[in-house]
Enzyme design. Sequence first.
Site, mmCIF file in Angstrom:
data_model
loop_
_atom_site.group_PDB
_atom_site.id
_atom_site.type_symbol
_atom_site.label_atom_id
_atom_site.label_comp_id
_atom_site.label_asym_id
_atom_site.label_seq_id
_atom_site.Cartn_x
_atom_site.Cartn_y
_atom_site.Cartn_z
ATOM 1 C CE LYS A 65 35.112 44.231 43.552
ATOM 2 N NZ LYS A 65 35.591 42.842 43.682
ATOM 3 N N GLY B 267 36.860 37.977 51.060
ATOM 4 C CA GLY B 267 36.118 39.056 51.727
ATOM 5 C C GLY B 267 34.936 39.527 50.898
ATOM 6 C CG ASP C 104 35.410 37.189 41.045
ATOM 7 O OD1 ASP C 104 35.849 37.763 40.032
ATOM 8 O OD2 ASP C 104 35.439 37.695 42.179
ATOM 9 C CG ASP D 43 43.567 37.171 47.351
ATOM 10 O OD1 ASP D 43 44.052 36.339 48.146
ATOM 11 O OD2 ASP D 43 44.200 38.163 46.976
#
Length: 302
Positions: free
Chosen positions: A194, A227, A220, A224
Amino acid sequence: MKIFSSIKSKDLAEKIIYELNTKYAHNIHLGKLNINKFSDGEILPKIDDDIKNSDMFFINTLDTSDSILETILVVDAAKRLGCKKFILVAPYLAYSRQDKVDYVGSSLGAQSLARTLENSGIDILITIDLHSSKVKEFYQIPVIEIDGKEIFKDFFVDSIKNNTCLVSPDQGGVAKMKSFLKDFPYINTAVMSKKRVRPNEVKSLNLKGQVRGKDVIILDDIADTLGTIVKASQLLLHKGANSVQAVATHGVLSGRAFVNLEKSSLTELVVSDTLNNMDNPKLRVISSCKAISKYIHLLMNK
């Protein structure tokens, strides 16, 4: 040995004590600690227990500035009462994402927090799934990092099938994925890369690996704003995945996280209870109490 807890971590602390008493045959009760606050928000802890010459465990997830300051003040109170050794159990350790200086003129948050905690008088730190292995290098005191796979092992045993594919959302998560592969060597894998515009905002995602016809689990350490996970799930389905779940050790879930979760293509988001989370039909919370109690027990019997 004495175990105390902040108000926010009390539910987790009670589960940990239950595990210690039932599984390891201890006879422990939650210590008496009052966290008082002045009307302006000033924190004033008061320990109402005899801890002189005792080792003290303090369970407090460090997710806010207040929780960090609360811990520092509790350490001070404990040392003034003659505490022999102070062990901080911080299931989530804030600022671990700031393990390097990304921008000229910015701070090195993980190192600053390490110095602050050490200078307060903490002797041992127990935490879970630091965002980067570099974080431990900032500490001079012993740091026990519990691997998140210990929390989710039963979940993966039940969930992983022949067509399951484990996906890391970025290159930084490859080491974590490899750790899981030690227990599940036969599982298919893929990695995403990313590009970020700024914190919590991803510009683009690319996939390396084959997910067509697979039931995907994104792995992960931190969930958070969601997104990245939402964009990743869209890309994975576009690439032919049958379904997408996500597993993250720490459910930070800030900002528009729950809106993003509701609108996402995820079938489920699985997190641990290192942080307090709201109820949501797409959210499953698995307790970290068994993993934490194991390491507390080991320290108690050293």
